[in-house]
Write an enzyme that holds these catalytic residues in place. Sequence first.
Site, PDB file in Angstrom:
ATOM      1  N   SER A 153       0.837  -1.163  -0.134  1.00 20.93           N
ATOM      2  CA  SER A 153      -0.135  -0.174  -0.017  1.00 20.93           C
ATOM      3  C   SER A 153       0.776   1.157   0.111  1.00 20.93           C
ATOM      4  CB  SER A 153      -0.934  -0.023   1.160  1.00 20.93           C
ATOM      5  OG  SER A 153      -1.478   1.332   1.719  1.00 20.93           O
ATOM      6  N   TYR A 166      -0.701  -1.169  10.099  1.00 21.51           N
ATOM      7  CA  TYR A 166      -0.845  -1.423   8.759  1.00 21.51           C
ATOM      8  C   TYR A 166       0.402  -1.049   8.049  1.00 21.51           C
ATOM      9  CZ  TYR A 166      -3.557  -1.316   4.317  1.00 21.51           C
ATOM     10  OH  TYR A 166      -3.769  -1.449   3.059  1.00 21.51           O
TER      11      TYR A 166
HETATM   12  N1  LIG Z   1      -8.891  -0.225  -1.276  1.00 21.63           N
HETATM   13  C1  LIG Z   1      -7.786   0.458  -0.880  1.00 21.63           C
HETATM   14  O1  LIG Z   1      -7.647   1.537  -1.529  1.00 21.63           O
HETATM   15  C2  LIG Z   1      -6.420  -0.060  -0.853  1.00 21.63           C
HETATM   16  C3  LIG Z   1      -5.361   0.346  -0.786  1.00 21.63           C
HETATM   17  C4  LIG Z   1      -4.006   0.157  -0.382  1.00 21.63           C
HETATM   18  C5  LIG Z   1      -3.877  -1.432  -0.427  1.00 21.63           C
HETATM   19  N2  LIG Z   1      -5.229  -2.349  -0.093  1.00 21.63           N
HETATM   20  C6  LIG Z   1      -5.113  -3.481  -0.003  1.00 21.63           C
HETATM   21  O2  LIG Z   1      -5.626  -4.207  -0.892  1.00 21.63           O
HETATM   22  C7  LIG Z   1      -6.016  -5.568  -0.406  1.00 21.63           C
HETATM   23  C8  LIG Z   1      -7.521  -5.854  -0.802  1.00 21.63           C
HETATM   24  O3  LIG Z   1      -8.199  -4.881  -0.155  1.00 21.63           O
HETATM   25  P1  LIG Z   1      -9.672  -4.331  -0.996  1.00 21.63           P
HETATM   26  O4  LIG Z   1      -9.527  -2.910  -0.855  1.00 21.63           O
HETATM   27  O5  LIG Z   1     -10.079  -5.115  -1.931  1.00 21.63           O
HETATM   28  O6  LIG Z   1     -10.657  -4.887   0.478  1.00 21.63           O
HETATM   29  P2  LIG Z   1     -12.023  -5.548   0.547  1.00 21.63           P
HETATM   30  O7  LIG Z   1     -12.478  -5.362   1.872  1.00 21.63           O
HETATM   31  O8  LIG Z   1     -12.978  -5.050  -0.571  1.00 21.63           O
HETATM   32  O9  LIG Z   1     -11.754  -6.882   0.245  1.00 21.63           O
HETATM   33  C9  LIG Z   1     -10.907  -7.756   1.052  1.00 21.63           C
HETATM   34  C10 LIG Z   1     -11.250  -9.290   1.094  1.00 21.63           C
HETATM   35  O10 LIG Z   1     -10.265  -9.976   1.731  1.00 21.63           O
HETATM   36  C11 LIG Z   1     -11.123 -10.858   2.915  1.00 21.63           C
HETATM   37  N3  LIG Z   1     -10.280 -11.171   3.987  1.00 21.63           N
HETATM   38  C12 LIG Z   1     -10.129 -10.173   4.953  1.00 21.63           C
HETATM   39  N4  LIG Z   1      -9.342 -10.920   5.940  1.00 21.63           N
HETATM   40  C13 LIG Z   1      -9.578 -12.131   5.762  1.00 21.63           C
HETATM   41  C14 LIG Z   1      -8.611 -13.312   6.144  1.00 21.63           C
HETATM   42  N5  LIG Z   1      -8.266 -13.140   7.407  1.00 21.63           N
HETATM   43  N6  LIG Z   1      -8.547 -14.260   5.412  1.00 21.63           N
HETATM   44  C15 LIG Z   1      -9.214 -14.251   4.214  1.00 21.63           C
HETATM   45  N7  LIG Z   1      -9.767 -13.373   3.677  1.00 21.63           N
HETATM   46  C16 LIG Z   1      -9.899 -12.467   4.196  1.00 21.63           C
HETATM   47  C17 LIG Z   1     -12.380 -10.181   2.970  1.00 21.63           C
HETATM   48  O11 LIG Z   1     -13.542 -11.048   3.518  1.00 21.63           O
HETATM   49  C18 LIG Z   1     -12.588  -9.435   1.587  1.00 21.63           C
HETATM   50  O12 LIG Z   1     -13.710 -10.240   0.778  1.00 21.63           O
HETATM   51  C19 LIG Z   1      -5.900  -5.465   0.977  1.00 21.63           C
HETATM   52  O13 LIG Z   1      -4.445  -6.199   1.306  1.00 21.63           O
HETATM   53  C20 LIG Z   1      -5.679  -4.096   1.337  1.00 21.63           C
HETATM   54  O14 LIG Z   1      -4.930  -3.860   2.452  1.00 21.63           O
HETATM   55  C21 LIG Z   1      -6.473  -1.620  -0.483  1.00 21.63           C
END
Ligand SMILES: NC(=O)c1ccc[n+]([C@@H]2O[C@H](COP(=O)([O-])OP(=O)(O)OC[C@H]3O[C@@H](n4cnc5c(N)ncnc54)[C@H](O)[C@@H]3O)[C@@H](O)[C@H]2O)c1
Length: 276
Positions: A153, A166
Amino acid sequence: MGKLSGQTAIVTGAGQGIGLSIAQKLAAEGAHVVANDLDEGACAEVVNEISARGGSGLAVPGDVTAPDFGERAVGEALSHFGDLDIIINNAGYIWNTSALNHTDEQWAAMLDMHLTAPFRLLRAAGAHFRNEAKRLISSDQPLPCRKIVNISSVSGIFGAATQISYSAAKSGVVGMTKTLAKEWGRYNVTVNAVAFGHIATRLTQPYEETPEEITIGGRAHKVGLTKQHITQIQEMTPLGRTGTPDDAAGAVVLFCYPESNFVSGQILVASGGLEM
Ligand SMILES: NC(=O)c1ccc[n+]([C@@H]2O[C@H](COP(=O)([O-])OP(=O)(O)OC[C@H]3O[C@@H](n4cnc5c(N)ncnc54)[C@H](O)[C@@H]3O)[C@@H](O)[C@H]2O)c1
């Protein structure tokens, strides 16, 4: 024939958001997708959708932070599809508070989620990569190029207020990525990471006054950003907008294509040009 025809990919957190888009893109390129998510129903739905489009998938629901998850997921991928080519360490959630209000539990949960769980999955897969490399080399066969993409991230690259645990974990993903790129080049495995900026998912959904809550591991976590904050981020972003899950998945899939077979140990920032 897609670019990833016949390859097997594990995608964690594939039930929604960025992970879902990654799973769909890999399947569209012909990969067998081993889809994981905490949400069993969402996991099954991804696989059904992939099958309905003529692709092939396998649901491996469950918590990636369970100590045996890595061995289980790799075992299931191998027993169903015979090999493992791609791993996307995507699952995750946020638990934000100021550094001074951070609890030990919160610190440990974020490190466990974003760093330890991906490490365990990679360690389990690495044993297979090493054994296969030895077997193929001893019989003078070429090594296939396998791919790992870890998710970091901008918080892990530049820091972010309220995200000390985080941010530390996502920064750790950078070190882990660069180290494994050095160790596993000999097995013809490329190891890269994508650090996302602001991508529109439930973690960043807009709210007026009260943030939404999601429940992970029996704990409620506030998610989302105020509309004002989202507007500020968009104004500072050179491309002038929030990214979509499809934008984010596109950056990940680049590292899975054969065109990137000589790219390893790299961190790609997918943030619309925002560097902070
Ligand atoms: N959305 C953003 O702006 C952003 C920015 C930087 C990094 N990220 C990273 O991208 C990745 C995806 O995030 P997203 O935005 O799609 O989130 P999201 O909440 O839309 O999807 C995340 C998915 O991960 C699953 N999950 C969470 N904990 C879990 C666990 N312990 N075991 C199995 N599944 C689990 C959830 O059920 C969910 O379906 C993450 O690693 C997040 O930190 C997101």
